[in-house]
Design an enzyme around this catalytic site. Sequence first.
Site, short mmCIF file in Angstrom:
data_model
loop_
_atom_site.label_atom_id
_atom_site.label_comp_id
_atom_site.label_asym_id
_atom_site.label_seq_id
_atom_site.Cartn_x
_atom_site.Cartn_y
_atom_site.Cartn_z
N HIS A 282 0.81 -1.13 0.02
CA HIS A 282 0.03 -0.09 0.07
C HIS A 282 0.85 1.31 0.02
O HIS A 282 2.10 1.24 0.24
CB HIS A 282 -1.10 0.02 1.14
CG HIS A 282 -2.06 -1.12 1.44
ND1 HIS A 282 -3.02 -1.16 2.01
CD2 HIS A 282 -2.67 -1.89 0.09
CE1 HIS A 282 -3.85 -2.10 1.47
NE2 HIS A 282 -3.50 -2.49 0.40
N GLU B 218 1.00 3.99 1.94
CA GLU B 218 1.43 4.21 3.34
C GLU B 218 2.51 3.75 3.80
O GLU B 218 3.53 4.41 3.80
CB GLU B 218 0.30 4.34 4.22
CG GLU B 218 -0.93 4.75 3.77
CD GLU B 218 -1.94 4.09 3.01
OE1 GLU B 218 -3.19 4.48 3.40
OE2 GLU B 218 -1.62 3.19 2.35
N CYS C 200 -5.91 1.52 5.87
CA CYS C 200 -6.34 0.19 6.35
C CYS C 200 -5.41 -0.46 7.69
O CYS C 200 -4.71 0.53 8.26
CB CYS C 200 -6.04 -0.99 5.35
SG CYS C 200 -3.88 -1.39 5.13
N CYS D 96 -1.73 -0.69 7.19
CA CYS D 96 -1.01 0.35 7.23
C CYS D 96 -1.11 1.32 8.51
O CYS D 96 -0.08 1.88 8.90
CB CYS D 96 -1.38 1.10 6.22
SG CYS D 96 -1.07 0.55 4.38
#
Length: 160
Positions: free
Chosen positions: A75, A77, A101, A104
């Site tokens: 992801h 992040e 999420c 993250c």
Amino acid sequence: MKRDDYISWDEYFMGVSLLASKRSKDPNTQVGACIVDSSNIILSTGYNGFPYGCSDDAFPWNREGEDTKYKYVVHAELNAILNANGKSLKGAKIYVDLFPCNECAKAIIQSGIGEIVYLYDKYADTKETIASKRMLSAAGVKLTPFKPRRERIVLDFDRK
């Protein structure tokens, strides 16, 4: 007289996040992240994609089926945190277009980031996002919805 229609710091960094998302090869969801320090210096950026050495053509982009992208994609992040290459992120702010999420959120908390500025909370009612908010709140990470002063910022490569 100076120009008064310049963009704010928040608009600038969210714009960098959105620009980073344009690097994602994901055909369905493109997410970008930008981490900045308290002096408004960009520490790192990231976007969702496969890890280094994992070809965008050799791994699946499918969302459903036996072999999906979810097992492989990093992801935005986490990519931004990893791309900081060991710089201290303590007290930093992360700008991201999609609320993080739960996975993250763990990385954000562990890295010391103190604030998340997010554009969308598309999955607010999912178990993962509820868990994310619970952890972030418990860890004292500030959650700030992005409130733009303008609808769009246009990048124009034709300066004529």
